[in-house]
Design a protein around this motif. Structure first.
Motif, PDB file in Angstrom:
ATOM      1  N   PRO A  63       6.595   4.515   0.877  1.00  9.01           N
ATOM      2  CA  PRO A  63       6.840   5.746   0.130  1.00  9.01           C
ATOM      3  C   PRO A  63       7.849   5.547  -1.001  1.00  9.01           C
TER       4      PRO A  63
ATOM      5  N   SER B  48       2.614   9.871  -2.175  1.00 11.08           N
ATOM      6  CA  SER B  48       3.563   9.224  -1.263  1.00 11.08           C
ATOM      7  C   SER B  48       5.006   9.394  -1.723  1.00 11.08           C
TER       8      SER B  48
ATOM      9  N   LYS C 261       4.659  12.819   6.764  1.00  8.52           N
ATOM     10  CA  LYS C 261       3.603  11.865   6.482  1.00  8.52           C
ATOM     11  C   LYS C 261       3.666  11.382   5.050  1.00  8.52           C
ATOM     12  N   THR C 262       3.422  10.088   4.898  1.00  9.27           N
ATOM     13  CA  THR C 262       3.206   9.506   3.558  1.00  9.27           C
ATOM     14  C   THR C 262       1.717   9.318   3.400  1.00  9.27           C
ATOM     15  N   ARG C 263       1.147  10.034   2.449  1.00  9.09           N
ATOM     16  CA  ARG C 263      -0.320  10.027   2.318  1.00  9.09           C
ATOM     17  C   ARG C 263      -0.788   8.884   1.443  1.00  9.09           C
TER      18      ARG C 263
ATOM     19  N   LYS D  33       0.837  -1.192   0.000  1.00  9.78           N
ATOM     20  CA  LYS D  33       0.000   0.000   0.000  1.00  9.78           C
ATOM     21  C   LYS D  33       0.874   1.244   0.000  1.00  9.78           C
ATOM     22  N   ALA D  34       0.493   2.211  -0.809  1.00  6.17           N
ATOM     23  CA  ALA D  34       1.296   3.419  -0.974  1.00  6.17           C
ATOM     24  C   ALA D  34       1.545   4.133   0.345  1.00  6.17           C
ATOM     25  N   ASN D  35       0.550   4.150   1.232  1.00  5.59           N
ATOM     26  CA  ASN D  35       0.742   4.886   2.485  1.00  5.59           C
ATOM     27  C   ASN D  35       1.695   4.178   3.439  1.00  5.59           C
ATOM     28  N   ASN D  36       2.070   2.934   3.116  1.00  6.32           N
ATOM     29  CA  ASN D  36       3.056   2.208   3.917  1.00  6.32           C
ATOM     30  C   ASN D  36       4.423   2.129   3.240  1.00  6.32           C
TER      31      ASN D  36
END
Length: 291
Positions: free
Chosen positions: A215, A246, A289-291, A210-213
């Protein structure tokens, strides 16, 4: 024959078989959540263009490891195996890369229980199209002769090699990020950002990430302050976060360079690698933060 008892046994056996089949994928291997893995890709500045120096080959913390991407008999390294990350990290005869000091800085700052593993697949002179998993054959078919030897070491498919290594690595640890250094060969290409997004999205999908995990950290090419011949590409690289939320861009300002003004020198690689690490550490500790 007691058919009722027989039916009961069959149902019980079927239920157990179903349970084991369901559980098998989750117990086939145990991931160490303290083994942080980073996938690294790009062209010559990721590959490592500068000769490494004596200071680069000593006191490498064994908590920093590299998964060998190609067989290197002279180094006594085999593909798919983990080794302490003493350069060369990319292929058998490559040089110092930003990843050397990315990893060293990471293990120096992270808790001692955490290990850092890197996987590097990079090809000098390549465009980002080489990592397009659908269309790479049309790119490799037109590759110059000097590039074909490098491509052959990855069985002609660098994306495929990176993916297979990453899947193997996931059996041991957890992928925490993707490092990119590429762009010189795409200088002026307004579609580059979307092409990078395609590669990034494919890696996430193919590895169930997952992109938010996970970057994407992308380094600038040699900066204008160093007379970089491709420095204009940094204006395009700067747009990555607009398309990939991200994504994080790593500045190359002040990173010293080789005489060709295209590659960093050893000192420049050390500094750039540290900057990748500082950015990643900020993400891990939550200050970015990585969104």
């Amino acid at each position: 024959m007691n058919y009722k008892k027989l039916l009961t046994r069959i149902l019980a056996f079927t239920s157990l078989a179903f349970i084991f089949a369901f559980l098998a994928p989750s117990v086939s291997y145990a991931q160490d959540t303290n083994f942080h893995i980073y996938l690294c890709l790009g062209q010559s500045n990721m590959e490592g263009n500068a000769r490494f120096e004596p200071q680069d080959t000593v006191q490498v913390n064994p908590r920093f490891q590299v998964m060998q991407a190609v067989n290197c008999p002279d180094l006594k390294r085999e593909m798919n195996q983990w080794y302490t990350a003493v350069p060369p990290l990319t292929r058998c005869n490559t040089g110092l890369t930003p990843v050397d000091y990315f990893g060293r800085t990471m293990v120096a700052e992270l808790p001692k229980k955490v290990r850092v593993g890197v996987i590097i697949v990079a090809v000098g002179g390549c465009k980002i199209e080489l990592f397009d998993k659908e269309n790479y054959p049309s790119y490799t078919a037109k590759a110059p002769e000097w590039m074909k030897g490098m491509l052959k070491q990855y069985d002609g498919n660098p994306y495929g090699r990176l993916l297979s290594l990453a899947k193997e690595a996931q059996k041991k640890g957890v992928i925490k990020g993707i490092l990119l250094h590429q762009g010189e060969s795409n200088t002026g290409d307004s579609l580059w950002v979307n092409k990078v997004k395609g590669v990034y999205d494919n890696l996430l999908k193919d590895l169930s990430l997952k992109a938010n995990n996970v970057p994407l950290l992308a380094g600038e090419v040699v900066n204008a302050d160093q007379g970089g011949v491709c420095a204009s590409m940094n204006n395009i690289i700067a747009k990555l976060p607009q398309t990939i939320p991200s994504a994080h861009v790593i500045s190359s300002k002040g990173c010293t360079v080789a005489a060709d003004k295209l590659h960093f020198n050893a000192a420049g690689y050390r500094e750039l690698g540290k900057r990748y690490a500082v950015e990643m550490l900020s993400i891990l500790n939550g200050s970015k933060k990585t969104r």
